[in-house]
Write a protein that holds these residues in place. Sequence first.
Motif, PDB file in Angstrom:
ATOM      1  N   UNK A 142       9.246   0.734  -9.590  1.00 37.33           N
ATOM      2  CA  UNK A 142       8.179   0.413 -10.666  1.00 37.33           C
ATOM      3  C   UNK A 142       8.940  -0.068 -12.042  1.00 37.33           C
ATOM      4  N   UNK A 143      10.114   0.487 -11.897  1.00 40.40           N
ATOM      5  CA  UNK A 143      10.474   0.212 -13.217  1.00 40.40           C
ATOM      6  C   UNK A 143      11.198  -1.300 -13.176  1.00 40.40           C
ATOM      7  N   UNK A 144      11.921  -1.583 -11.878  1.00 38.61           N
ATOM      8  CA  UNK A 144      12.549  -3.031 -11.676  1.00 38.61           C
ATOM      9  C   UNK A 144      11.356  -4.085 -11.970  1.00 38.61           C
ATOM     10  N   UNK A 145      10.337  -3.689 -10.917  1.00 38.51           N
ATOM     11  CA  UNK A 145       9.347  -4.768 -10.791  1.00 38.51           C
ATOM     12  C   UNK A 145       8.525  -5.067 -12.098  1.00 38.51           C
ATOM     13  N   UNK A 146       8.145  -3.987 -12.912  1.00 40.82           N
ATOM     14  CA  UNK A 146       7.551  -4.186 -14.375  1.00 40.82           C
ATOM     15  C   UNK A 146       8.637  -4.781 -15.205  1.00 40.82           C
ATOM     16  N   UNK A 147       9.979  -4.715 -15.347  1.00 39.92           N
ATOM     17  CA  UNK A 147      11.015  -5.146 -16.181  1.00 39.92           C
ATOM     18  C   UNK A 147      11.124  -6.528 -15.781  1.00 39.92           C
ATOM     19  N   UNK A 148      11.093  -6.851 -14.630  1.00 39.44           N
ATOM     20  CA  UNK A 148      11.035  -8.247 -14.131  1.00 39.44           C
ATOM     21  C   UNK A 148       9.687  -9.147 -14.100  1.00 39.44           C
ATOM     22  N   UNK A 149       8.644  -8.384 -14.447  1.00 35.61           N
ATOM     23  CA  UNK A 149       7.378  -8.712 -14.423  1.00 35.61           C
ATOM     24  C   UNK A 149       6.849  -9.802 -13.009  1.00 35.61           C
ATOM     25  N   UNK A 150       7.223  -9.027 -12.197  1.00 36.00           N
ATOM     26  CA  UNK A 150       6.945  -9.915 -10.933  1.00 36.00           C
ATOM     27  C   UNK A 150       5.496  -9.970 -10.571  1.00 36.00           C
ATOM     28  N   UNK A 151       4.670 -10.604 -11.313  1.00 38.96           N
ATOM     29  CA  UNK A 151       3.158 -10.557 -11.058  1.00 38.96           C
ATOM     30  C   UNK A 151       2.675 -11.134  -9.827  1.00 38.96           C
ATOM     31  N   UNK A 152       3.664 -11.315  -8.855  1.00 40.66           N
ATOM     32  CA  UNK A 152       2.982 -11.809  -7.643  1.00 40.66           C
ATOM     33  C   UNK A 152       2.931 -10.499  -6.744  1.00 40.66           C
ATOM     34  N   UNK A 153       3.217  -9.175  -7.401  1.00 39.70           N
ATOM     35  CA  UNK A 153       3.114  -8.366  -6.649  1.00 39.70           C
ATOM     36  C   UNK A 153       1.944  -7.319  -6.959  1.00 39.70           C
ATOM     37  N   UNK A 154       1.109  -6.867  -6.115  1.00 39.53           N
ATOM     38  CA  UNK A 154       0.075  -5.895  -6.358  1.00 39.53           C
ATOM     39  C   UNK A 154       0.389  -4.600  -5.519  1.00 39.53           C
ATOM     40  N   UNK A 155       0.065  -3.422  -6.139  1.00 39.72           N
ATOM     41  CA  UNK A 155       0.329  -2.155  -5.566  1.00 39.72           C
ATOM     42  C   UNK A 155      -0.908  -1.721  -5.455  1.00 39.72           C
ATOM     43  N   UNK A 156      -1.219  -1.177  -4.251  1.00 42.75           N
ATOM     44  CA  UNK A 156      -2.360  -0.221  -4.297  1.00 42.75           C
ATOM     45  C   UNK A 156      -1.847   1.223  -3.798  1.00 42.75           C
ATOM     46  N   UNK A 157      -2.428   1.844  -4.634  1.00 39.13           N
ATOM     47  CA  UNK A 157      -2.295   3.523  -4.480  1.00 39.13           C
ATOM     48  C   UNK A 157      -3.301   3.892  -3.680  1.00 39.13           C
ATOM     49  N   UNK A 158      -3.243   4.376  -2.471  1.00 36.83           N
ATOM     50  CA  UNK A 158      -4.208   5.174  -1.791  1.00 36.83           C
ATOM     51  C   UNK A 158      -4.304   6.554  -2.208  1.00 36.83           C
ATOM     52  N   UNK A 159      -5.253   6.831  -3.235  1.00 36.19           N
ATOM     53  CA  UNK A 159      -5.163   8.081  -3.760  1.00 36.19           C
ATOM     54  C   UNK A 159      -6.110   8.808  -2.897  1.00 36.19           C
ATOM     55  N   UNK A 160      -5.498   9.379  -1.860  1.00 38.35           N
ATOM     56  CA  UNK A 160      -6.555  10.169  -1.043  1.00 38.35           C
ATOM     57  C   UNK A 160      -6.384  11.843  -1.307  1.00 38.35           C
ATOM     58  N   UNK A 161      -5.334  12.306  -2.062  1.00 38.00           N
ATOM     59  CA  UNK A 161      -5.173  13.412  -2.724  1.00 38.00           C
ATOM     60  C   UNK A 161      -4.878  14.477  -1.725  1.00 38.00           C
ATOM     61  N   UNK A 162      -4.431  14.117  -0.524  1.00 38.28           N
ATOM     62  CA  UNK A 162      -3.632  15.102   0.110  1.00 38.28           C
ATOM     63  C   UNK A 162      -2.321  14.799   0.722  1.00 38.28           C
ATOM     64  N   UNK A 219       0.859  -1.171   0.096  1.00 37.61           N
ATOM     65  CA  UNK A 219      -0.083   0.101  -0.012  1.00 37.61           C
ATOM     66  C   UNK A 219       1.044   1.122   0.001  1.00 37.61           C
ATOM     67  N   UNK A 220       0.746   1.998  -1.094  1.00 37.17           N
ATOM     68  CA  UNK A 220       1.431   3.212  -1.501  1.00 37.17           C
ATOM     69  C   UNK A 220       0.678   4.453  -1.074  1.00 37.17           C
ATOM     70  N   UNK A 221       1.198   5.382  -0.595  1.00 34.76           N
ATOM     71  CA  UNK A 221       0.442   6.843  -0.675  1.00 34.76           C
ATOM     72  C   UNK A 221       0.536   7.499  -1.977  1.00 34.76           C
ATOM     73  N   UNK A 222      -0.380   8.494  -2.236  1.00 32.76           N
ATOM     74  CA  UNK A 222      -0.065   9.218  -3.326  1.00 32.76           C
ATOM     75  C   UNK A 222       0.901  10.156  -3.211  1.00 32.76           C
ATOM     76  N   UNK A 223       1.059  10.781  -1.950  1.00 34.95           N
ATOM     77  CA  UNK A 223       2.090  11.621  -1.774  1.00 34.95           C
ATOM     78  C   UNK A 223       3.323  10.979  -1.971  1.00 34.95           C
ATOM     79  N   UNK A 224       3.387   9.878  -1.357  1.00 37.18           N
ATOM     80  CA  UNK A 224       4.505   8.942  -1.326  1.00 37.18           C
ATOM     81  C   UNK A 224       5.136   8.884  -2.665  1.00 37.18           C
ATOM     82  N   UNK A 225       4.319   8.735  -3.854  1.00 37.40           N
ATOM     83  CA  UNK A 225       4.440   8.492  -5.017  1.00 37.40           C
ATOM     84  C   UNK A 225       5.261   9.448  -5.697  1.00 37.40           C
ATOM     85  N   UNK A 226       5.702  10.557  -4.823  1.00 37.67           N
ATOM     86  CA  UNK A 226       6.805  11.443  -5.454  1.00 37.67           C
ATOM     87  C   UNK A 226       8.074  11.067  -5.104  1.00 37.67           C
TER      88      UNK A 226
END
Lengths: 262, 299
Positions: free
Chosen positions: A150-170, A135-142
């Motif tokens: 993200x680049x590494x997980x995507x490149x290795x296609x680690x599909x056992x990982x699920x990222x949930x972005x808590x887009x609470x906007x503050x 669980x990642x925050x939208x502020x944290x995304x900075x």
Amino acid sequence: MHRKIRELILKCANTSKASHVGSALSIVEILEALYFNVANINKDNYNNASRDRIILSKGHGSLALYVTLALKNIIPLTSLDKYLVDGGVLPCHIDMNSANGLEASTGSLGHGLGIAEGFALSNRLKNIHSRIFVIVGDGEFQEGSILEALNSIGSLNLNEITVILDNNKFQASAATKDVADIDNYEKIFSAFGFDVQSVDGHDVDLLIKALNKKSQKPIAIIANTLKGKGFSFMEDTLQSHYMKIDDEKLKQGMSELEVVLS
Amino acid sequence: MRMVFANTLIKLAEEDERICIITPDMGYGILDNFQKLFPNRYFNLGITEQNCMSVASGMALNGLKPYVYSIIPFVVHRCLEQIRVDVSYMNTDVKIIGVGSGFEYGAAGATHHGTEDMAMIRALPNMTICAPGDNYEMEEIAKLTAKTSVPTYIRIGRHNHGILNHNKIEIGKASIIQEGKDIALIATGNMLPVAYDFAQELKKQGYLPMLVSMHTIKPIDKELIVNLIDNKYKIYTFEEHTIIGGLGSAVSEIIAESGKGVEFKRIGINDEYSHIVGSAQYIREQFKLDLKGVIEQCC
């Protein structure tokens, strides 16, 4: 369940006079969907190598996690009395040594995805097939390290990982859009090779459906949430980040919950 | 020295299947054999030092023994906060391998120099720091630290030196390379051969200096230093590192708290970056860290 989680969050916040309450309230349904429906984690297996793992990368939302772990009987309910009080047990930001069921020490932002990647790579070497949720925050995304991960997980296609972005906007000091105006997280996740879904982050059924989606790619769920969700004096406000829950607010909050409950 | 490390790690990895390497795209020509022999345990995760350190922490939490390998400023400074939280605070069994200690990457410039790393890592709880001064120390330290489960930083040089240490190595215990009296030369890493040469010069002048290899910077061998203080040795420290926070500082802290004054001098980099264009050896000469410069500074 989310009502019970909110009730305990507010009570603990009142006892401890802690901040980050708004940040905890936005992830309540996400935690309910994960711990009570989707993830293979419970009081008997939280130390087993084959368990699913949930990392709260936005460690300042810890109160919601502690309450959820208590309701799952992974930590004692009584330990909630020892949240952020002098001589207590459960700290503001997560110290993995403080209680059971904490996968990593977080609080400094931008660490959870990398640790998840380490879990995934080592599970593969050990031939363990389990899921890892972050669980990642939208502020944290900075944070720059988010991009590295993200680049590494995507490149290795680690599909056992699920990222949930808590887009609470503050974030701590401002509305997120006033600091880093990202209006299309979907495109960013997509570009890094994630299977992206966008859902109402307070609808448990929709969250479960999104989390259960089978994919050949790592999954990203943009959970559109409200900071301080559930209480009129906090919901969708910047102030909910540092707001202290005094006795009057606790009383009002409980009353609002009862209204909801009735 | 890098090859000694890489070859030793291959032997260790044959015996211990938990050992794996993470690199942020470094180690070309050095880690190739490891990659060939253990392709599943070699991870080039891209130029992502911060992420590499977090990944290593996750692997260690999951029971592996990850080694993160890169040039010092990239594997220490660039990801210092990840080291602090994910390695030191979480006390994970991550081995950080920094190559190019001091001015080893001389011509590459200060961006590539490893000159403040010991100070940074020394301040972090739970960390062990080793800095081998010859290839024997390198091999032994690689073997000994592989047996521990504590977070460890190994700071290694780039070129081959002759073997100076013939003692049995123990982490946290300094090696006495040469017994002596009245004067003690305590050296670490790249400065061990220079201190050795300096000791021979002093002998020619009629002195009999003790030469100590401080291959472990943390925990420092306090017992040995206290013994030197009690016996009123004049103490010199030698490090290719800033004199702030490294070997010299560690020794001076013990001297200061002993309540006994001894003559003491730190030889190292005097709180400045190199803006010099030239080879490692040329830069060392300009910073008076070669034999001639050391004689000038000490005599």
